[in-house]
Design an enzyme around this catalytic site. Structure first.
Site, PDB file in Angstrom:
ATOM      1  N   HIS A 184       0.520  -1.092  -0.309  1.00 15.12           N
ATOM      2  CA  HIS A 184       0.137  -0.315  -0.109  1.00 15.12           C
ATOM      3  C   HIS A 184       0.680   1.659  -0.204  1.00 15.12           C
ATOM      4  CE1 HIS A 184      -2.917  -2.893   1.201  1.00 15.12           C
ATOM      5  NE2 HIS A 184      -3.241  -1.932   0.295  1.00 15.12           N
ATOM      6  N   GLU A 426     -11.388 -10.499  -5.240  1.00 15.94           N
ATOM      7  CA  GLU A 426      -9.484 -10.796  -4.140  1.00 15.94           C
ATOM      8  C   GLU A 426      -9.044 -11.451  -3.637  1.00 15.94           C
ATOM      9  OE1 GLU A 426      -8.546  -6.586  -2.848  1.00 15.94           O
ATOM     10  OE2 GLU A 426      -9.842  -6.989  -1.470  1.00 15.94           O
ATOM     11  N   ASP A 450      -4.713  -8.467  -4.204  1.00 17.58           N
ATOM     12  CA  ASP A 450      -5.061  -9.123  -3.578  1.00 17.58           C
ATOM     13  C   ASP A 450      -5.029 -11.022  -3.604  1.00 17.58           C
ATOM     14  OD1 ASP A 450      -4.636  -8.098  -0.528  1.00 17.58           O
ATOM     15  OD2 ASP A 450      -6.720  -6.931  -1.021  1.00 17.58           O
ATOM     16  N   CYS A 497      -9.369  -3.094 -11.134  1.00 17.83           N
ATOM     17  CA  CYS A 497      -8.859  -2.191 -10.008  1.00 17.83           C
ATOM     18  C   CYS A 497      -7.633  -2.232  -9.531  1.00 17.83           C
ATOM     19  CB  CYS A 497      -9.813  -1.284  -9.274  1.00 17.83           C
ATOM     20  SG  CYS A 497     -10.609  -2.259  -8.249  1.00 17.83           S
TER      21      CYS A 497
HETATM   22  C1  PEP Z   1      -6.388  -5.014  -4.690  1.00 21.95           C
HETATM   23  O1  PEP Z   1      -6.398  -5.919  -3.933  1.00 21.95           O
HETATM   24  O2  PEP Z   1      -6.031  -4.995  -5.943  1.00 21.95           O
HETATM   25  C2  PEP Z   1      -6.727  -3.657  -4.444  1.00 21.95           C
HETATM   26  C3  PEP Z   1      -7.349  -2.884  -5.575  1.00 21.95           C
HETATM   27  O3  PEP Z   1      -7.302  -2.840  -3.290  1.00 21.95           O
HETATM   28  P1  PEP Z   1      -5.601  -2.839  -2.764  1.00 21.95           P
HETATM   29  O4  PEP Z   1      -4.152  -2.880  -3.612  1.00 21.95           O
HETATM   30  O5  PEP Z   1      -6.156  -1.176  -2.014  1.00 21.95           O
HETATM   31  O6  PEP Z   1      -6.145  -3.655  -1.353  1.00 21.95           O
HETATM   32 MG    MG Z   2      -6.765  -4.660  -1.694  1.00 23.17          MG
END
Ligand code: PEP
Ligand code: MG
Length: 575
Positions: A184, A426, A450, A497
């Site tokens: 993150h 995810e 994820d 995403c």
């Molecule tokens: C993901 O897990 O691909 C996602 C978009 O969420 P984050 O990266 O915020 O966990």
């Molecule tokens: Mg995620």
């Protein structure tokens, strides 16, 4: 050296050290007891000066409540009995000043933590903070987050909250010893458009505060104290990259249609309101993922309903004619919000995270849902749940939403009762059950960061095992293929995403599997749009159907690389 967020920067190094020390660092061999006692006294004196200055500067800005913290810390530094306790520890145990501070403060903190009264428990945090300040003074390192000139930040590891606590105007880029492409912290760096590389060594310990740095996060180079000649050639290179970015941006408003006429929707992932304008200027068609953790990480204490309402409302207003998908709080994993007193977990990514956390912490969840429903007056917001593993979480969320609607109605607060509900795919269980879970929702979106982590059992923040993290792994692609098939059969919107959507090598496969909506960080949009305009969707489909049957990720990777290189072979802007 691994480039994480592309870009270039030049400037002085800033060595970021967290306010924590290992036992080995604390327990250094001592020269004499007197020297350690002097060292301790000097550190207390420095801390006292720092605190008095901070208190003076803060009095114009903060409430009395904050000033009290400084006052109580100053009082402790003035307390002869307490100070002599630490000096006695140095003398009796022949201890280093650092170890004595650590031990005596620890005992005091444990005492306060053991008390039932909330006020005293909070005092324990102030004591911990004071301990850290004294330790920093002992070791002669600056306190965290205090940059005075624009600098390249070097750290062994950055958490998402570290990344948001720096003054953004003074960060030129990040270099960390560890971390992962989809950690993150990397995502925040990407959303702030800051070049970032992971060095896989211990550069954060080698670099000196006044070193001049060239950070080339395109190629993945960090040059410490370059010659004038090298600086000159990097200045030219930087100019070239800036030119490419500008040229690509000029075309980003054009429609994104494949060569065989298939329109592809490109949305943006954002975390802060100030990214909305950037998303628009990069040609985003709405927001495919609004991460709400930034709102929680940025401030002291939890944001209340009004604060959140204003953020969501502004997003809705600024993108009036477009859709904004707001994701409910994804706390946990590597996004620990200090205010929430999150327990230390053995496996935080498999732990109390995202929707699990929200369903347990109902008041926090309800506050967020109330703010979203109230902000959705223009009817352009959608709600998306992270880390759904089974049907139960969706059903429970629906009943929480009903409770929230009822309460708002009874309180006669204006809100829009309608909102599309979606989930992120995810977790492999959700992908395998997509024929069931998709029925319950209006849309679904792949969170491939994820999904890859959980399918391949690879901690996304751990650079040591980064070679195992590959979203082009056949297992990940097969889960995606199955989910897309199920979503299509149920006529549910499906998008992606995760960071994979900004990986040019993955694009033909994503289109080929049937995705028609991709969401990514704004700065990736112009480039990905240009690539999509060069592709033929029918060819992508044939290609994807073939590669998902390949037995290994390396074969898929190779094929994907070949395919995209052939596609963009004669294109200067896509070097
Ligand atoms: C993901 O897990 O691909 C996602 C978009 O969420 P984050 O990266 O915020 O966990
Ligand atoms: Mg995620």
């Amino acid at each position: 050296m691994v480039p994480i967020v592309s870009g270039m920067a030049m400037g002085p190094a800033y060595q970021f050290r967290k306010l924590s020390f290992t036992v080995n660092e604390l327990d250094y061999p001592i020269e004499s007891i007197k020297a350690e006692i002097d060292r301790f006294r000097l550190a207390c004196h420095k801390t006292l000066t720092l605190l008095s200055k901070t208190k003076e500067l803060s009095s114009a800005v903060y409430d009395d409540q904050f000033l009290e913290i400084f006052e109580s810390q100053i009082a402790l530094l003035d307390d002869d009995i307490f100070l002599s306790e630490i000096e006695a520890h140095i003398r009796d145990k022949k201890s280093s000043a650092a170890m004595a501070v650590f031990t005596v403060f620890r005992e005091k903190m444990d005492y306060f933590m053991g008390l039932k009264n909330e006020y005293f428990r909070e005092r324990a945090m102030d004591i911990q903070d004071l301990k850290n300040k004294i330790l920093h003074a002992i070791f002669g390192v600056g306190t965290e987050y205090q940059i005075s000139v624009p600098s390249v930040i070097f750290a062994d590891y950055l958490s998402p909250s570290d990344t948001v606590h720096f003054n953004r105007n003074l960060i030129l880029g990040f270099v960390t010893d560890t971390g992962g492409r989809t950690s993150h912290a990397a995502i925040v760096a990407r959303s702030l458009n800051l070049p970032y590389v992971i060095n896989n060594q211990t550069l954060s310990k080698i670099v000196q505060a006044d070193d001049f740095i060239i950070l080339d996060a395109h190629a993945g180079h960090v040059i410490i104290n370059p010659t004038e000649k090298t600086i000159g050639s990097y200045k030219k290179l930087k100019k070239k990259y800036t030119h490419i970015v500008l040229e690509l941006k000029k075309e980003s408003g054009l429609p994104t249609v494949t060569r065989d006429g298939i329109p592809i929707e490109i949305a943006a992932n954002v975390e802060f309101l100030n990214e909305l304008a950037e998303a628009q200027s990069c040609g985003a068609q709405g927001i495919g993922l609004f991460r709400t953790e930034g709102i929680f990480l940025e401030k002291e204490g939890l944001p209340d309903e009004e604060e959140q309402y204003h953020v969501y409302r502004r997003a809705s207003e600024e993108l009036k004619d477009q859709t904004v998908i707001i994701r409910s709080l994804d706390a946990g994993g590597d996004k620990i919000l200090k205010e929430l007193d999150h327990p230390v977990e053995q496996n935080p990514f498999l732990g109390w995270r995202a929707i699990r956390f929200c369903l347990d912490e109902r008041e926090i969840f309800k506050t967020q849902l109330r703010a979203i429903l109230r902000a959705n007056i223009n009817n352009n917001l959608k709600l998306m749940l992270p880390m759904v593993s089974s049907l139960r979480e969706i059903q429970e969320t629906k009943s929480v939403l009903d409770e929230v609607r009822l309460a708002l109605k009874q309180e006669k607060i204006p809100f829009n009762p309608k909102i599309d509900l979606g989930i992120m795919i995810e977790i492999p269980s959700a992908a395998l059950m997509s024929d069931v879970v998709a029925r319950e929702v209006d849309f679904i979106s792949f969170g491939t960061n994820d999904l890859t982590q959980y399918t391949l059992a690879v901690d996304r923040t751990n650079q040591k095992i980064a070679k195992y993290f590959n979203d082009l792994h056949p297992a990940v692609l097969r889960l995606m293929q199955l989910t897309i098939k199920n979503a299509r059969a149920l006529k549910k919107e499906i998008s992606i995403c995760g960071e994979m959507a900004a990986n040019q090598e993955a694009i033909p496969i994503l289109l080929g599997l049937g995705l028609r909506k991709l969401s990514m960080s704004p700065n990736a949009i112009p480039r990905i749009k240009k690539i999509i305009r060069m592709l033929n969707a029918a060819e992508c489909e044939k290609f994807a159907n073939r590669v998902v049957t390949l037995p290994s990720e390396s074969e898929i990777q190779q094929e994907a690389k070949k395919f995209i290189e052939k596609t963009i072979a004669n294109e200067d802007l896509l070097i």
